[in-house]
Write a protein that holds these residues in place. Sequence first.
Motif, PDB file in Angstrom:
ATOM      1  N   UNK A 269       0.847  -1.162  -0.150  1.00 33.52           N
ATOM      2  CA  UNK A 269       0.074   0.157  -0.020  1.00 33.52           C
ATOM      3  C   UNK A 269       0.910   1.195  -0.090  1.00 33.52           C
ATOM      4  N   UNK A 270       1.260   1.902  -1.028  1.00 34.03           N
ATOM      5  CA  UNK A 270       2.147   2.848  -1.247  1.00 34.03           C
ATOM      6  C   UNK A 270       1.688   4.314  -0.771  1.00 34.03           C
ATOM      7  N   UNK A 271       0.372   4.426  -0.807  1.00 37.91           N
ATOM      8  CA  UNK A 271      -0.141   5.837  -0.108  1.00 37.91           C
ATOM      9  C   UNK A 271      -0.189   5.376   1.265  1.00 37.91           C
ATOM     10  N   UNK A 272      -0.415   4.267   1.977  1.00 37.06           N
ATOM     11  CA  UNK A 272      -0.193   4.480   3.606  1.00 37.06           C
ATOM     12  C   UNK A 272       1.157   4.273   3.978  1.00 37.06           C
TER      13      UNK A 272
ATOM     14  N   UNK B 205      17.732  10.615  13.581  1.00 35.92           N
ATOM     15  CA  UNK B 205      17.661   9.427  13.007  1.00 35.92           C
ATOM     16  C   UNK B 205      16.476   8.664  13.100  1.00 35.92           C
ATOM     17  N   UNK B 206      15.463   9.432  13.698  1.00 33.43           N
ATOM     18  CA  UNK B 206      14.210   8.850  13.787  1.00 33.43           C
ATOM     19  C   UNK B 206      13.584   8.450  12.429  1.00 33.43           C
ATOM     20  N   UNK B 207      13.372   9.238  11.429  1.00 40.32           N
ATOM     21  CA  UNK B 207      12.939   8.927  10.284  1.00 40.32           C
ATOM     22  C   UNK B 207      13.469   7.882   9.517  1.00 40.32           C
ATOM     23  N   UNK B 208      14.940   7.701   9.457  1.00 38.96           N
ATOM     24  CA  UNK B 208      15.489   6.778   8.843  1.00 38.96           C
ATOM     25  C   UNK B 208      14.938   5.378   9.573  1.00 38.96           C
ATOM     26  N   UNK B 209      15.081   5.254  10.936  1.00 39.47           N
ATOM     27  CA  UNK B 209      14.402   4.154  11.634  1.00 39.47           C
ATOM     28  C   UNK B 209      12.945   3.878  11.163  1.00 39.47           C
ATOM     29  N   UNK B 210      11.918   4.984  11.052  1.00 39.70           N
ATOM     30  CA  UNK B 210      10.857   4.610  10.777  1.00 39.70           C
ATOM     31  C   UNK B 210      10.462   4.378   9.453  1.00 39.70           C
TER      32      UNK B 210
ATOM     33  N   UNK C 203      11.225   0.437   9.143  1.00 36.29           N
ATOM     34  CA  UNK C 203       9.934  -0.269   9.957  1.00 36.29           C
ATOM     35  C   UNK C 203       8.997  -0.275   9.021  1.00 36.29           C
ATOM     36  N   UNK C 204       8.430   1.052   8.437  1.00 35.46           N
ATOM     37  CA  UNK C 204       7.361   1.096   7.564  1.00 35.46           C
ATOM     38  C   UNK C 204       7.797   0.105   6.282  1.00 35.46           C
TER      39      UNK C 204
END
Length: 107
Positions: free
Chosen positions: A44-47, A89-94, A97-98
């Motif tokens: 699901x690319x939009x999610x 660093x939080x966006x890289x980890x997320x 995870x995503x």
Amino acid sequence: MDTGFLILSISCLSGFIYLIIGYLLTFKQKADVLNGIDFSKIADLSAFCKYAGNSFLLSGVVQILVGLLAYLAYLNLLLFVAIYVFFSALPIVNVVRTMRKFQKSTS
């Protein structure tokens, strides 16, 4: 140049870059701003874009806010660095995870 002003300018510059990336991901669904991801494996690319973009938006706001607080001398330098590095660093980890969360099943 004042140290507080230098901290504020670096925080605002990086925070605005994170806000732009987050805006492009969350609201414009521009997944191509992220390099090195095979989007054919995302279910699901939009999610995916919304989830990853919100992480960039949060980090951008916090970086600007922390820079402003350090400029106004409400934060000492060590606390500023700790919060700044964590939210950088939080966006890289997320994103990692995503990618795992929205990965297509192989069966």
